[in-house]
Scaffold this motif. Structure first.
Motif, mmCIF file in Angstrom:
data_model
loop_
_atom_site.group_PDB
_atom_site.id
_atom_site.type_symbol
_atom_site.label_atom_id
_atom_site.label_comp_id
_atom_site.label_asym_id
_atom_site.label_seq_id
_atom_site.Cartn_x
_atom_site.Cartn_y
_atom_site.Cartn_z
ATOM 1 N N LEU A 1 38.449 40.608 34.301
ATOM 2 C CA LEU A 1 37.222 39.860 34.597
ATOM 3 C C LEU A 1 37.070 39.625 36.096
ATOM 4 O O LEU A 1 35.973 39.757 36.655
ATOM 5 C CB LEU A 1 37.234 38.523 33.855
ATOM 6 C CG LEU A 1 37.145 38.585 32.328
ATOM 7 C CD1 LEU A 1 37.332 37.187 31.740
ATOM 8 C CD2 LEU A 1 35.816 39.178 31.881
ATOM 9 N N LYS A 2 38.158 39.267 36.755
ATOM 10 C CA LYS A 2 38.107 39.014 38.200
ATOM 11 C C LYS A 2 37.718 40.278 38.953
ATOM 12 O O LYS A 2 36.886 40.226 39.886
ATOM 13 C CB LYS A 2 39.466 38.502 38.677
ATOM 14 C CG LYS A 2 39.562 38.214 40.167
ATOM 15 C CD LYS A 2 38.647 37.076 40.593
ATOM 16 C CE LYS A 2 39.099 35.754 40.034
ATOM 17 N NZ LYS A 2 38.262 34.629 40.562
ATOM 18 N N LEU A 3 38.293 41.401 38.575
ATOM 19 C CA LEU A 3 37.968 42.673 39.239
ATOM 20 C C LEU A 3 36.504 43.041 39.034
ATOM 21 O O LEU A 3 35.821 43.466 39.974
ATOM 22 C CB LEU A 3 38.878 43.782 38.706
ATOM 23 C CG LEU A 3 40.344 43.684 39.100
ATOM 24 C CD1 LEU A 3 41.188 44.626 38.242
ATOM 25 C CD2 LEU A 3 40.544 44.006 40.587
ATOM 26 N N LEU A 4 36.020 42.863 37.817
ATOM 27 C CA LEU A 4 34.627 43.192 37.526
ATOM 28 C C LEU A 4 33.679 42.284 38.300
ATOM 29 O O LEU A 4 32.600 42.725 38.734
ATOM 30 C CB LEU A 4 34.363 43.094 36.018
ATOM 31 C CG LEU A 4 35.071 44.145 35.163
ATOM 32 C CD1 LEU A 4 34.914 43.811 33.683
ATOM 33 C CD2 LEU A 4 34.522 45.556 35.447
ATOM 34 N N GLU A 5 34.043 41.033 38.476
ATOM 35 C CA GLU A 5 33.225 40.117 39.279
ATOM 36 C C GLU A 5 33.078 40.605 40.713
ATOM 37 O O GLU A 5 32.082 40.311 41.381
ATOM 38 C CB GLU A 5 33.845 38.719 39.278
ATOM 39 C CG GLU A 5 33.706 37.978 37.955
ATOM 40 C CD GLU A 5 34.503 36.687 37.925
ATOM 41 O OE1 GLU A 5 35.173 36.369 38.946
ATOM 42 O OE2 GLU A 5 34.464 35.994 36.892
ATOM 43 N N HIS A 6 34.072 41.369 41.170
ATOM 44 C CA HIS A 6 34.040 41.929 42.522
ATOM 45 C C HIS A 6 33.561 43.378 42.525
ATOM 46 O O HIS A 6 33.787 44.108 43.507
ATOM 47 C CB HIS A 6 35.423 41.815 43.164
ATOM 48 C CG HIS A 6 35.791 40.406 43.541
ATOM 49 N ND1 HIS A 6 35.448 39.843 44.750
ATOM 50 C CD2 HIS A 6 36.445 39.436 42.843
ATOM 51 C CE1 HIS A 6 35.893 38.600 44.801
ATOM 52 N NE2 HIS A 6 36.510 38.325 43.660
ATOM 53 N N PRO B 1 33.989 44.998 27.825
ATOM 54 C CA PRO B 1 33.409 46.320 27.563
ATOM 55 C C PRO B 1 33.016 47.054 28.831
ATOM 56 O O PRO B 1 32.756 48.271 28.788
ATOM 57 C CB PRO B 1 32.179 46.004 26.695
ATOM 58 C CG PRO B 1 31.870 44.567 26.958
ATOM 59 C CD PRO B 1 33.177 43.913 27.240
ATOM 60 N N GLN B 2 32.977 46.377 29.960
ATOM 61 C CA GLN B 2 32.656 47.035 31.219
ATOM 62 C C GLN B 2 33.838 47.832 31.768
ATOM 63 O O GLN B 2 33.664 48.637 32.687
ATOM 64 C CB GLN B 2 32.223 45.992 32.254
ATOM 65 C CG GLN B 2 30.932 45.284 31.934
ATOM 66 C CD GLN B 2 30.642 44.197 32.945
ATOM 67 O OE1 GLN B 2 30.928 43.013 32.742
ATOM 68 N NE2 GLN B 2 30.072 44.590 34.070
ATOM 69 N N ALA B 3 35.015 47.609 31.219
ATOM 70 C CA ALA B 3 36.202 48.359 31.634
ATOM 71 C C ALA B 3 36.405 49.549 30.700
ATOM 72 O O ALA B 3 35.998 49.527 29.536
ATOM 73 C CB ALA B 3 37.430 47.451 31.605
ATOM 74 N N THR B 4 37.054 50.579 31.210
ATOM 75 C CA THR B 4 37.421 51.731 30.390
ATOM 76 C C THR B 4 38.793 51.474 29.791
ATOM 77 O O THR B 4 39.752 51.209 30.532
ATOM 78 C CB THR B 4 37.450 53.015 31.227
ATOM 79 O OG1 THR B 4 36.170 53.216 31.837
ATOM 80 C CG2 THR B 4 37.794 54.219 30.357
#
Length: 334
Positions: A18-23, A43-46
Motif C-alpha cells: 500500500l505504501k509503495l502504491l501511494e508513491h 489489486p493494483q499490484a501484480t
C-alpha cells in the motif's frame, strides 16, 4: 522501475505494498500463501503465488518486470517455535534468503531491503538498544535473521553495484488507519493482536508468559511500532538506497517500552472490555526488555513516524479486529 515485495500477502508486506502504491511505484508481490492471504494484496499490484526459492517463478518475475529493488519480508517469525524446530527457521529464513540474494545479483538488482529483527541482539540489557549493541541472539529465529544480514554484508562488500538496508524491527502492531490491511494471521503470537481478539470475543482471554523477569512489574517490556510507520521506514530506506546511500542496518522502534501488563491494561481501557487474563510460565527465547534507539533510522534515512502512540496503535488494531470477517481471519467485513 518496479519493486518486488516478498511475503507481500502477509501482515507487514501488505502494508508495504500500500505504501509503495501511494508513491506511484510499480509493485510485484511473490508469496506462497503459507501464512498470508491473497485478498490482502492490493489489486493494483501484480501477484505471483510462488515460493521465493522457486527458480522458475523468480526467472519469470525478473524476465517480465524491470525490478530495481527487492523488499524481503518472506519468512517464519515465531520465536518460541524456532526453538522447537530450528532447522525450519534456518531453511526458510536463511537458506531461502541466500537463494533470493543470488537471483538479485544475477538480475543486477541494485537495492535490497531486508526485514530483520531486534532478535539479533538477544537480551542486551541496554535501554535503549543501538545498532552498536553486540549480536547475541537467544533463538534460532534471531540467529537466522542475523545470518541473512551477514550474507548481505559480505555480498555487498564484493559487489559495488549492490547495496542493502537491514531494518531491525522491534514489536510491530496496529493496522492501516484506512482499514485496508491489518494483522490477519490465523495463529498470531503478537500480544496486541491476541489482546484485541480477547477484547472482541474471539478468544476466551489471554495468557501472560512469565512474571519473574527483571523488569518493573516482572513481565517483558517491548517497544511497539505501528505497522504503517514501519512501512514508511522501508520506503525511506528505498529512497535512501536509490539516492546512492551506503548499505546500512538500522533499528525501527519508538524508543519507549511498555510491559505486557501495561499493554493488556491499555487494551482493556481502549476497548472497554475486561477480558480474562491468566499467568503462564516463560516461553523459550523471550528477552526481559528490549527498546529501540532509532536515531540512525530517523537521521540517516529521514524516517519520521506518524503514529508514535500506544493508544493509537491499539485503537487501529481493535478496529481491524472488529472488521475481520470471522474468528480465524478472512476478508474484512463491509
Amino acid at each position: 522501475m518496479t519493486v518486488l515485495v516478498t511475503g507481500g500477502a502477509g501482515y507487514i508486506g501488505s502494508h508495504m505494498v500500500l505504501k509503495l502504491l501511494e508513491h506511484n511505484e510499480e509493485v510485484v508481490v511473490i508469496d506462497n500463501l503459507s501464512t498470508g492471504n491473497e485478498w490482502a494484496v492490493s489489486p493494483q499490484a501484480t501477484f505471483y503465488k510462488a515460493d521465493i526459492a522457486d527458480p522458475e517463478a523468480l526467472d519469470t518475475i525478473f524476465s517480465n518486470h524491470k525490478i530495481d529493488a527487492i523488499i524481503h519480508f518472506a519468512g517464519l517469525i515465531i520465536v518460541s517455535e524456532s526453538v522447537e524446530v530450528p532447522l525450519d527457521y534456518y531453511s526458510e529464513n536463511t537458506c531461502k534468503s541466500r537463494f533470493l540474494i543470488q537471483h538479485a545479483l544475477d538480475a543486477k538488482v541494485e537495492n535490497f531491503i531486508f526485514s530483520s529483527s531486534a532478535a539479533v541482539y538477544g537480551a542486551p540489557g541496554l535501554e535503549p538498544v543501538s545498532e552498536a549493541a553486540p549480536f547475541v541472539p537467544e533463538s534460532p529465529y534471531g540467529t537466522s535473521k542475523l545470518m541473512t544480514e551477514l550474507m548481505l554484508r559480505d555480498v555487498a562488500a564484493v559487489n559495488p553495484g549492490f547495496r542493502y538496508a537491514a531494518l531491525r524491527y522491534f514489536n510491530v502492531a496496529g493496522a492501516d488507519p484506512q482499514m485496508r490491511a491489518g494483522q490477519s494471521s490465523r495463529l498470531s503470537t503478537h500480544l496486541i493482536k491476541i489482546a484485541a481478539e480477547a477484547a472482541t470475543g474471539k478468544r476466551d482471554g489471554l495468557q501472560i508468559f512469565g512474571d519473574d523477569f527483571q523488569t518493573p512489574d516482572g513481565t517483558c517490556v517491548r517497544d511497539y511500532i505501528h505497522v504503517t510507520d514501519l512501512a514508511g521506514a522501508h520506503y525511506c530506506a528505498l529512497t535512501y538506497l536509490r539516492n546512492g546511500g551506503a548499505s546500512i542496518a538500522a533499528n525501527c522502534g519508538y524508543g519507549s517500552g511498555y510491559s505486557v501488563r501495561q499493554v493488556v491494561d491499555a487494551v482493556k481501557a481502549v476497548s472497554g472490555v475486561d477480558f480474562k487474563v491468566t499467568q503462564a510460565p516463560r516461553r523459550a527465547g523471550d528477552a526481559a526488555m528490549i527498546v529501540a534507539d532509532s536515531t540512525l533510522a530517523r537521521d540517516a534515512l529521514g524516517w519520521s513516524p506518524e503514529f508514535e502512540d500506544l493508544e493509537t496503535v491499539i485503537r487501529h488494531a481493535l478496529q481491524w479486529e472488529r472488521n475481520l470477517g470471522n474468528r480465524t481471519g478472512g476478508n474484512p467485513a463491509g
